[in-house]
Scaffold this motif. Structure first.
Motif, PDB file in Angstrom:
ATOM      1  N   VAL A  33      78.731  23.129   5.094  1.00 46.98           N
ATOM      2  CA  VAL A  33      79.130  22.666   6.429  1.00 46.98           C
ATOM      3  C   VAL A  33      80.642  22.479   6.439  1.00 46.98           C
ATOM      4  O   VAL A  33      81.199  21.717   5.642  1.00 46.98           O
ATOM      5  CB  VAL A  33      78.439  21.342   6.795  1.00 46.98           C
ATOM      6  N   THR A  34      81.298  23.176   7.356  1.00 47.25           N
ATOM      7  CA  THR A  34      82.743  23.050   7.547  1.00 47.25           C
ATOM      8  C   THR A  34      83.000  22.349   8.870  1.00 47.25           C
ATOM      9  O   THR A  34      82.500  22.779   9.913  1.00 47.25           O
ATOM     10  CB  THR A  34      83.427  24.431   7.546  1.00 47.25           C
ATOM     11  N   MET A  35      83.746  21.258   8.817  1.00 41.20           N
ATOM     12  CA  MET A  35      84.101  20.507  10.021  1.00 41.20           C
ATOM     13  C   MET A  35      85.456  20.974  10.538  1.00 41.20           C
ATOM     14  O   MET A  35      86.434  21.014   9.776  1.00 41.20           O
ATOM     15  CB  MET A  35      84.149  19.010   9.719  1.00 41.20           C
ATOM     16  N   LEU A  36      85.518  21.326  11.807  1.00 42.30           N
ATOM     17  CA  LEU A  36      86.765  21.717  12.458  1.00 42.30           C
ATOM     18  C   LEU A  36      87.245  20.523  13.275  1.00 42.30           C
ATOM     19  O   LEU A  36      86.618  20.142  14.269  1.00 42.30           O
ATOM     20  CB  LEU A  36      86.534  22.940  13.338  1.00 42.30           C
ATOM     21  N   LEU A  37      88.326  19.918  12.838  1.00 44.61           N
ATOM     22  CA  LEU A  37      88.803  18.655  13.387  1.00 44.61           C
ATOM     23  C   LEU A  37      90.173  18.827  14.025  1.00 44.61           C
ATOM     24  O   LEU A  37      90.867  19.805  13.786  1.00 44.61           O
ATOM     25  CB  LEU A  37      88.883  17.603  12.275  1.00 44.61           C
ATOM     26  N   GLY A  38      90.549  17.830  14.841  1.00 42.50           N
ATOM     27  CA  GLY A  38      91.862  17.850  15.468  1.00 42.50           C
ATOM     28  C   GLY A  38      91.848  17.148  16.803  1.00 42.50           C
ATOM     29  O   GLY A  38      90.794  16.809  17.344  1.00 42.50           O
ATOM     30  N   ARG A  39      93.031  16.942  17.336  1.00 43.41           N
ATOM     31  CA  ARG A  39      93.155  16.273  18.625  1.00 43.41           C
ATOM     32  C   ARG A  39      92.544  17.117  19.748  1.00 43.41           C
ATOM     33  O   ARG A  39      92.379  18.326  19.603  1.00 43.41           O
ATOM     34  CB  ARG A  39      94.635  16.018  18.942  1.00 43.41           C
ATOM     35  N   ASN A  40      92.263  16.482  20.876  1.00 40.01           N
ATOM     36  CA  ASN A  40      91.824  17.224  22.051  1.00 40.01           C
ATOM     37  C   ASN A  40      92.889  18.243  22.442  1.00 40.01           C
ATOM     38  O   ASN A  40      94.079  17.942  22.430  1.00 40.01           O
ATOM     39  CB  ASN A  40      91.584  16.270  23.232  1.00 40.01           C
ATOM     40  N   ILE A 188      77.341  26.290   8.442  1.00 45.72           N
ATOM     41  CA  ILE A 188      77.632  25.646   9.727  1.00 45.72           C
ATOM     42  C   ILE A 188      79.136  25.443   9.876  1.00 45.72           C
ATOM     43  O   ILE A 188      79.795  24.970   8.946  1.00 45.72           O
ATOM     44  CB  ILE A 188      76.916  24.282   9.839  1.00 45.72           C
ATOM     45  N   LEU A 189      79.666  25.814  11.052  1.00 42.07           N
ATOM     46  CA  LEU A 189      81.027  25.467  11.452  1.00 42.07           C
ATOM     47  C   LEU A 189      80.890  24.555  12.665  1.00 42.07           C
ATOM     48  O   LEU A 189      80.350  24.962  13.693  1.00 42.07           O
ATOM     49  CB  LEU A 189      81.845  26.706  11.803  1.00 42.07           C
ATOM     50  N   MET A 190      81.364  23.328  12.525  1.00 42.93           N
ATOM     51  CA  MET A 190      81.062  22.300  13.524  1.00 42.93           C
ATOM     52  C   MET A 190      82.316  21.574  13.967  1.00 42.93           C
ATOM     53  O   MET A 190      83.126  21.137  13.142  1.00 42.93           O
ATOM     54  CB  MET A 190      80.053  21.310  12.916  1.00 42.93           C
ATOM     55  N   VAL A 191      82.488  21.460  15.284  1.00 43.91           N
ATOM     56  CA  VAL A 191      83.527  20.630  15.882  1.00 43.91           C
ATOM     57  C   VAL A 191      82.911  19.265  16.164  1.00 43.91           C
ATOM     58  O   VAL A 191      81.834  19.184  16.770  1.00 43.91           O
ATOM     59  CB  VAL A 191      84.057  21.259  17.184  1.00 43.91           C
ATOM     60  N   GLU A 192      83.562  18.210  15.717  1.00 48.22           N
ATOM     61  CA  GLU A 192      82.970  16.879  15.901  1.00 48.22           C
ATOM     62  C   GLU A 192      84.070  15.813  15.910  1.00 48.22           C
ATOM     63  O   GLU A 192      84.917  15.779  15.023  1.00 48.22           O
ATOM     64  CB  GLU A 192      81.962  16.594  14.784  1.00 48.22           C
ATOM     65  N   GLN A 193      84.030  14.937  16.923  1.00 46.56           N
ATOM     66  CA  GLN A 193      84.990  13.837  17.022  1.00 46.56           C
ATOM     67  C   GLN A 193      84.444  12.549  16.408  1.00 46.56           C
ATOM     68  O   GLN A 193      85.206  11.612  16.163  1.00 46.56           O
ATOM     69  CB  GLN A 193      85.355  13.585  18.502  1.00 46.56           C
ATOM     70  N   ALA A 200      79.495  12.316   7.008  1.00 46.45           N
ATOM     71  CA  ALA A 200      78.136  12.369   6.476  1.00 46.45           C
ATOM     72  C   ALA A 200      77.668  13.800   6.229  1.00 46.45           C
ATOM     73  O   ALA A 200      76.915  14.053   5.281  1.00 46.45           O
ATOM     74  CB  ALA A 200      77.174  11.661   7.433  1.00 46.45           C
ATOM     75  N   LEU A 201      78.098  14.732   7.071  1.00 51.52           N
ATOM     76  CA  LEU A 201      77.578  16.101   7.013  1.00 51.52           C
ATOM     77  C   LEU A 201      78.535  17.096   6.359  1.00 51.52           C
ATOM     78  O   LEU A 201      78.095  18.086   5.773  1.00 51.52           O
ATOM     79  CB  LEU A 201      77.240  16.595   8.423  1.00 51.52           C
ATOM     80  N   GLY A 202      79.830  16.852   6.472  1.00 46.70           N
ATOM     81  CA  GLY A 202      80.800  17.883   6.096  1.00 46.70           C
ATOM     82  C   GLY A 202      80.990  18.047   4.599  1.00 46.70           C
ATOM     83  O   GLY A 202      81.073  17.066   3.859  1.00 46.70           O
ATOM     84  N   ASP A 203      81.048  19.295   4.163  1.00 47.43           N
ATOM     85  CA  ASP A 203      81.470  19.625   2.798  1.00 47.43           C
ATOM     86  C   ASP A 203      82.964  19.924   2.779  1.00 47.43           C
ATOM     87  O   ASP A 203      83.672  19.540   1.852  1.00 47.43           O
ATOM     88  CB  ASP A 203      80.705  20.852   2.288  1.00 47.43           C
ATOM     89  N   HIS A 204      83.408  20.619   3.800  1.00 48.25           N
ATOM     90  CA  HIS A 204      84.813  21.016   3.923  1.00 48.25           C
ATOM     91  C   HIS A 204      85.317  20.602   5.294  1.00 48.25           C
ATOM     92  O   HIS A 204      84.537  20.349   6.216  1.00 48.25           O
ATOM     93  CB  HIS A 204      84.976  22.529   3.742  1.00 48.25           C
ATOM     94  N   ALA A 205      86.637  20.548   5.425  1.00 47.09           N
ATOM     95  CA  ALA A 205      87.260  20.233   6.709  1.00 47.09           C
ATOM     96  C   ALA A 205      88.461  21.132   6.912  1.00 47.09           C
ATOM     97  O   ALA A 205      89.153  21.504   5.954  1.00 47.09           O
ATOM     98  CB  ALA A 205      87.680  18.766   6.769  1.00 47.09           C
ATOM     99  N   ALA A 206      88.686  21.483   8.163  1.00 43.85           N
ATOM    100  CA  ALA A 206      89.897  22.190   8.561  1.00 43.85           C
ATOM    101  C   ALA A 206      90.439  21.469   9.786  1.00 43.85           C
ATOM    102  O   ALA A 206      89.687  21.184  10.724  1.00 43.85           O
ATOM    103  CB  ALA A 206      89.601  23.651   8.885  1.00 43.85           C
ATOM    104  N   VAL A 207      91.713  21.149   9.769  1.00 43.80           N
ATOM    105  CA  VAL A 207      92.333  20.404  10.862  1.00 43.80           C
ATOM    106  C   VAL A 207      93.215  21.340  11.669  1.00 43.80           C
ATOM    107  O   VAL A 207      94.051  22.057  11.105  1.00 43.80           O
ATOM    108  CB  VAL A 207      93.159  19.217  10.325  1.00 43.80           C
ATOM    109  N   MET A 208      93.007  21.326  12.987  1.00 39.83           N
ATOM    110  CA  MET A 208      93.793  22.151  13.897  1.00 39.83           C
ATOM    111  C   MET A 208      94.823  21.322  14.637  1.00 39.83           C
ATOM    112  O   MET A 208      94.582  20.154  14.963  1.00 39.83           O
ATOM    113  CB  MET A 208      92.893  22.833  14.940  1.00 39.83           C
ATOM    114  N   ASP A 209      95.932  21.957  14.948  1.00 34.85           N
ATOM    115  CA  ASP A 209      96.911  21.384  15.854  1.00 34.85           C
ATOM    116  C   ASP A 209      97.673  22.530  16.492  1.00 34.85           C
ATOM    117  O   ASP A 209      98.104  23.460  15.799  1.00 34.85           O
ATOM    118  CB  ASP A 209      97.872  20.446  15.120  1.00 34.85           C
TER     119      ASP A 209
END
Length: 240
Positions: A33-40, A188-193, A200-209
């Motif tokens: 599971v990869t979490m795609l994170l970042g500001r709105n 899974i590639l998941m966007v989540e705030q 709890a779910l993520g193995d990896h994270a990528a942060v966007m800006d």
């Protein structure tokens, strides 16, 4: 990082006169599971929509198991085993729950064993199976939207903010379903705030800006480093 199922290379996407993605480089490892994170407004939803083909990239490559799927139509990409759970849920309100699920089973008739599993994690879908989907509550609609992606085993699940606006009890139900999917070896590639859910779910994270990936690494590394969170997103997950 393990063998990536999906890789984006220098992906640029324009919407009308706006430049949204400015050269996204991203690897999504197989079976994790990869979490795609970042500001709105950072470009997270645009990234998911570009992968599934709803928006066409201006340039760059999107490699699914080594095949470049950039600029292929959404139906073609879906038939390759990619499913999107959109932020707006995207259900057919005038169709029943059963009809929504049947349409999502692109490979053929619904497998009864898989349907029984979905009913076990989302009991309201069994209860309202013959009812119009538009009559469901907001949380039940999110269950249906997620279940449609899960009705068949997919190569890649793209999930856009599944917990947004939902009560904590419904978020817990979704989290259990996604954890089951993860334990079954899904990619899974998941966007989540909701950072508690992301941790709890993520193995990896990528942060966007500003339409770019500015950091990627282990979810545990990001979750344990408050200064890194503050630097990347202006947020702290320390107490999330």
């Amino acid at each position: 990082m393990s063998d990536p199922l999906l890789s984006l290379r220098a992906v640029k996407t324009d919407i009308a006169q706006y430049h949204i993605l400015h050269g996204v480089d991203l690897d999504v490892p197989r079976g994790q599971v990869t979490m795609l994170l970042g500001r709105n407004g950072a470009g997270k939803t645009t990234t998911l929509r570009t992968i599934i083909g709803l928006w066409q990239p201006h340039s760059g490559d999107i490699l699914l198991d080594g095949e470049n799927i950039a600029r292929q139509p959404p139906a073609t990409i879906a038939r390759k085993g990619v499913a999107l759970v959109p932020e707006d849920m995207g259900i057919f309100a005038n169709l029943t729950v059963e009809e929504n699920m049947t349409l999502a089973a692109v490979a053929g008739p619904i497998d009864q064993g898989r349907l029984d599993w979905i009913f076990s994690v989302f009991p309201p879908l069994r209860t309202f199976w013959k009812n119009p989907a538009g009559n469901l509550s907001g949380g039940q609609k999110q269950m249906l939207s997620t279940a449609r992606a899960m009705i068949e085993e997919r190569r890649l699940y793209l999930i856009d903010e599944p917990s947004k606006g939902l009560a904590p009890a419904i978020v817990s139900t979704l989290a259990r379903a996604l954890r089951d999917l993860k334990l079954a070896g899904a990619t899974i590639l998941m966007v989540e705030q909701n950072f508690k859910l992301a941790k709890a779910l993520g193995d990896h994270a990528a942060v966007m800006d500003d339409g770019r990936i500015i950091w990627s690494g282990a979810m545990a590394e990001l979750a344990s480093d408050a200064s890194l969170q503050e630097r990347l997103m202006g947020l702290s997950m320390e107490h999330a």
